[in-house]
Every structure is written in C-alpha cells, then in structure tokens.
Design an enzyme around this catalytic site. Sequence first.
Site, mmCIF file in Angstrom:
data_model
loop_
_atom_site.group_PDB
_atom_site.id
_atom_site.type_symbol
_atom_site.label_atom_id
_atom_site.label_comp_id
_atom_site.label_asym_id
_atom_site.label_seq_id
_atom_site.Cartn_x
_atom_site.Cartn_y
_atom_site.Cartn_z
ATOM 1 N N HIS A 121 0.796 -1.234 0.000
ATOM 2 C CA HIS A 121 0.000 0.000 0.000
ATOM 3 C C HIS A 121 0.827 1.282 0.000
ATOM 4 O O HIS A 121 0.265 2.365 -0.078
ATOM 5 C CB HIS A 121 -0.919 0.002 1.229
ATOM 6 N N HIS A 178 1.600 6.895 -0.833
ATOM 7 C CA HIS A 178 0.691 6.079 -0.020
ATOM 8 C C HIS A 178 -0.566 5.835 -0.838
ATOM 9 O O HIS A 178 -1.287 6.768 -1.162
ATOM 10 C CB HIS A 178 0.359 6.803 1.290
#
Length: 148
Positions: free
Chosen positions: A57, A72
């Site tokens: 992620h 992110h």
Amino acid sequence: MTAVLAPVAGTAIGLVAVPDPVFSQAMVGPGSAIDPRREPGQAVAPISGTIVKLRAHAYIVLGDDGRGVLVHLGIDTVQLKGEGFRLLAAEGDRVRAGQPVVFWDPAAVEAGGRSPICPVVALDAAAGEVDGEVRGGVGAGDELFHWS
C-alpha cells in the site's frame, strides 16, 4: 530542484484534502495528493532512485540526492494486508521516474470502505521547499510538484 511525478492518474487535490490528519497537516512532510481514477492500474515511481521501503500500500523512493518521496496508495489501506495490490518491483531496486512499482485497484479500495486518495510526500522537506503543485487532472508520470 527535484521534479516529483504523479504516481497515479486522477485529480491532483493537495494534501489538505486528504482524510487523514497525518497527511493533511503535513506531519510527515509537504507534498500533494491525488484522487485516483477508479480503475485498476499501475502506481509509478515519483522520482528516480532506489526503493528503500516497499509495502503493498505504500513505498518510498530515495533519490541519489538523498531526498525521499513517499507514495501512499489510499488511506488505512495497511489494514488490507496487501490484498488487492501486486508488487511490480522489490525493495532495493533502482527505478527511474515513471517506472511501475505497484498494481492496484482504487475502486476496490473504495468499495471496501476506505479512501483511495494517494498522498505524495516530500519526506523531511521544509514547508517552503515544495512548490508548483499541480491541481486538476494528471496522468501517471506527469509532473505533480517541485522540491527545491
């Protein structure tokens, strides 16, 4: 000056719009954010350098000048434990700006009740070092902001 590229296609919105105070208040550094298109695709390296941290992620690319950029992919996506993400590179790899790093599906992230918004942060940068932030539509690999 370092040109930081958009890691994903979508709408550049600025960090203040990120639904997480760690990012919206620039606690980890200044930068920008992208509300991604809701279609599966590749997230690319925002700068050329070495991938020093790589999770499904999120990832950090460290440039040869010592500047690190964090990407992110969504908010609270660490809770997915990698589900819905596929790594296209490895920690320690040298990458060029625009090179694919992770394959993901923002629509699936959103369907799971999480925000797919992607903060892009100039780690350890002073507040005034980031400028020229783009707003509006961007493609993956387009210039997002400058780090002077």
